[in-house]
Design an enzyme around this catalytic site. Structure first.
Site, mmCIF file in Angstrom:
data_model
loop_
_atom_site.group_PDB
_atom_site.id
_atom_site.type_symbol
_atom_site.label_atom_id
_atom_site.label_comp_id
_atom_site.label_asym_id
_atom_site.label_seq_id
_atom_site.Cartn_x
_atom_site.Cartn_y
_atom_site.Cartn_z
ATOM 1 N N LYS A 266 0.857 -1.179 0.000
ATOM 2 C CA LYS A 266 0.000 0.000 0.000
ATOM 3 C C LYS A 266 0.897 1.234 0.000
ATOM 4 C CE LYS A 266 -3.809 2.286 2.430
ATOM 5 N NZ LYS A 266 -4.704 2.242 3.617
ATOM 6 N N ARG B 84 -10.519 10.393 0.833
ATOM 7 C CA ARG B 84 -10.531 11.120 2.108
ATOM 8 C C ARG B 84 -11.889 11.790 2.321
ATOM 9 N NH1 ARG B 84 -4.697 11.811 2.159
ATOM 10 N NH2 ARG B 84 -4.057 9.629 2.137
ATOM 11 N N ARG C 80 0.922 10.167 5.657
ATOM 12 C CA ARG C 80 1.118 8.813 6.158
ATOM 13 C C ARG C 80 2.402 8.194 5.626
ATOM 14 N NH1 ARG C 80 -5.234 7.786 4.970
ATOM 15 N NH2 ARG C 80 -6.022 8.581 6.963
ATOM 16 N N GLU D 166 7.712 -6.899 2.175
ATOM 17 C CA GLU D 166 6.414 -6.869 2.856
ATOM 18 C C GLU D 166 5.609 -8.126 2.520
ATOM 19 O OE1 GLU D 166 5.191 -4.795 5.009
ATOM 20 O OE2 GLU D 166 6.176 -2.853 4.791
ATOM 21 N N LYS E 240 -2.084 -1.657 -3.764
ATOM 22 C CA LYS E 240 -2.924 -0.467 -3.763
ATOM 23 C C LYS E 240 -2.042 0.779 -3.792
ATOM 24 C CE LYS E 240 -6.534 1.846 -0.994
ATOM 25 N NZ LYS E 240 -7.322 1.808 0.260
ATOM 26 N N SER F 38 -9.782 5.570 -5.533
ATOM 27 C CA SER F 38 -10.668 6.704 -5.822
ATOM 28 C C SER F 38 -10.107 7.655 -6.862
ATOM 29 C CB SER F 38 -10.955 7.460 -4.523
ATOM 30 O OG SER F 38 -9.758 7.936 -3.932
ATOM 31 N N TYR G 73 -14.919 0.699 -7.903
ATOM 32 C CA TYR G 73 -16.212 1.335 -7.638
ATOM 33 C C TYR G 73 -17.188 1.111 -8.790
ATOM 34 C CZ TYR G 73 -13.472 3.435 -3.943
ATOM 35 O OH TYR G 73 -12.672 3.611 -2.837
#
Length: 505
Positions: free
Chosen positions: A379, A389, A400, A416, A431, A457, A496
């Site tokens: 990610k 957001r 972040r 990871e 992602k 998004s 989506y």
């Protein structure tokens, strides 16, 4: 060739090498496989040839996993360029008490692993064993054939120099005759002549069962709230969420990923609403499970960012930094309440070190062994999260970057990946999707578990905005983007457009 040297020093003598790479890896078959992948990328970045170096890495790593494994301990892969013409490969494990020795059998094989180190002896110019520091040993091999790749237009003197020679090598006759393998005998356009032909030879096809619908459910609203940056996407009420779940089932969509949006007044420093059994996400899980049962794989976002007043994915320490281990305790609680609510799979997305293992333990210890984990393995800290957001009503202050991955890094994702799989991930995710198709392809080639990609998004918003302006064909762009994600290796795609696309397939 085949010189074997044993000594107790763990350092390379002489001047410090100009190029060095070192990484710890889990002492598992996946770790051994990852060693080869990481070595491939490192040799490529240094401009060094792969043969025989990758075979040496594979054999030494396999030997460490098979014979040098200690529960809970890693092995370490090291690559060192000791001179412009020499690559030294080092694999260190924690079984210093087990040293490979030659067995006095007729075949001359090595006693510990046999054929593996025999192959090392055949391939390497020199190889050896270094004992220490306790409890470790290092098995190393060096190859003087590891010279940098030629650059700057230097030619291979054995390569064909004329067009006629090149045509002859490629399969085209110089006498006017043609054969399959070169133009005009080979014409790839023949397989593109009609829609039916193109469908027949398509290498990848989207299917409704490839798709997962992300959905937002907001507490305290009576009507769906449109998300301005994501035309067509809403924050659902509990009733409209149930309807959306039914529509997804009817369209053949495989799953739904739920995100809860609590009332602002319920946000606090530790995300209490995220572990409240009657919090909005847990209520939504129960609603959807009651509505569609097992006809849809119900997934839940396991993260604190929607529920904290600072918007970070974890608990902050006194200095305002995300406290990794304190956050893991909260994740364990979240896993339990989400599983109690009836979720089929949890998606730990906070990118905390150790999160998958803690979640797996929490699920198993509370009788939820059948709840699976979709790990957000790679990610990235991405600019494409902007519309999300708004969708979750984020209270984020700052960024972040201290826990999400740097967009510049690929090898980090493979590390990871190894950690998540060792900790018990059932599925893994990349992602965002479109800007990281190279990462997706690398991970898909490395694992034997299902791989998901999240078309986030910002990716959604770009296509919708360009289509609204009339700059692109919306429907074709959507299918092209999703097909590209599948072609890169995704078994599942969070999008989506899931229900809309599934209806049209």
């Amino acid at each position: 060739m085949n010189q074997r040297i044993t000594r107790t020093s763990s350092s390379v003598t002489g001047p410090a090498p100009a190029l060095r790479f070192s990484v710890p890896l889990s002492a598992t078959r996946r770790g051994a496989r990852l060693a080869r992948l990481l070595a491939t990328e490192q040799l490529r970045s240094w401009g060094l040839p792969f043969d025989p170096s990758l075979l040496l890495v594979a054999e030494l790593a396999a030997n460490a996993v098979l014979h040098g494994r200690v529960a809970g301990r890693c092995f370490r892969l090291g690559l060192v360029v000791t001179s412009p013409a020499t690559l030294r490969i080092e694999v260190t494990d924690t079984r210093g008490d087990r040293l490979p020795v030659r067995a006095p059998d007729a075949g001359g094989l090595l006693a510990e692993s046999g054929r593996g180190l025999l192959l090392v002896a055949e391939l390497a110019d020199r190889w050896g064993i270094e004992e220490g520091p306790v409890p470790c040993k290092t098995v190393w091999a060096s190859s003087i054939s590891a010279r940098p790749l030629r650059t700057g237009g230097l030619s291979d003197p054995s390569a064909p120099t004329t067009r006629r020679q090149r045509q002859g090598q490629s399969g085209r006759s110089v006498g006017g005759m043609t054969k399959y393998g070169s133009f005009p005998g080979a014409r790839p356009r023949r397989l593109r002549t009609t829609p039916a032909m193109r469908r027949m030879v398509a290498e990848h096809r989207l299917h409704p069962s490839d798709l997962i619908l992300p959905a937002f459910v907001r507490e305290g609203i009576s009507e769906p709230v449109p998300i301005s940056a994501m035309p067509g996407v809403v924050q659902h009420t509990r009733d409209t969420l149930r309807k959306a779940a039914v529509e997804a089932v009817e369209a053949g969509v495989a799953g739904i990923m739920l995100f809860g949006v609590p009332e602002d007044a319920k946000k606090d420093a530790v995300g209490t609403a995220g572990t409240d059994p009657d919090g909005i996400l847990q209520v939504a899980i129960r609603d959807v499970r009651a509505e569609v049962g097992d006809d849809l794989v119900i997934m839940s976002d396991l993260c604190l960012d929607e529920y904290t007043d600072h918007g970070h994915c974890g608990v902050l320490d006194a200095d305002g930094r995300v406290d990794n281990d304190a956050t893991l305790e909260r994740y364990a609680e979240m896993a339990q309440v989400q599983a109690d609510a009836g979720v089929h799979a949890v998606g730990p997305s906070g990118m905390m070190d150790g999160q998958v293992g803690v979640v797996r333990d929490a699920l198993d210890q509370t009788g939820h062994e059948d709840v699976s984990i979709l790990a957000y393995t790679a990610k990235y800290s991405s600019a494409f999260y902007g519309p999300f957001r708004e969708a979750v009503g984020s209270s984020l202050k700052g960024d972040r970057k201290t826990y999400q991955q740097d967009p510049a890094n690929l090898r980090e994702s493979l590390r990871e990946l190894a950690l998540d799989l060792d900790e018990g991930a059932d599925m893994v995710m990349v992602k965002p999707a479109l800007p990281y198709l190279d990462v997706l392809a690398k991970i898909a080639d490395s694992v034997d578990v299902p791989v998901a990609a999240y078309q986030i998004s910002g990716e959604y918003a770009m296509i919708e905005a360009a289509a609204e302006k009339g700059w692109i064909d919306r429907d074709k762009a959507i299918l092209e983007a999703l097909t590209g994600i599948k072609r890169a290796g995704a078994n599942m795609i969070l999008t989506y457009w899931a229900t809309e696309v599934a209806r049209g397939l």
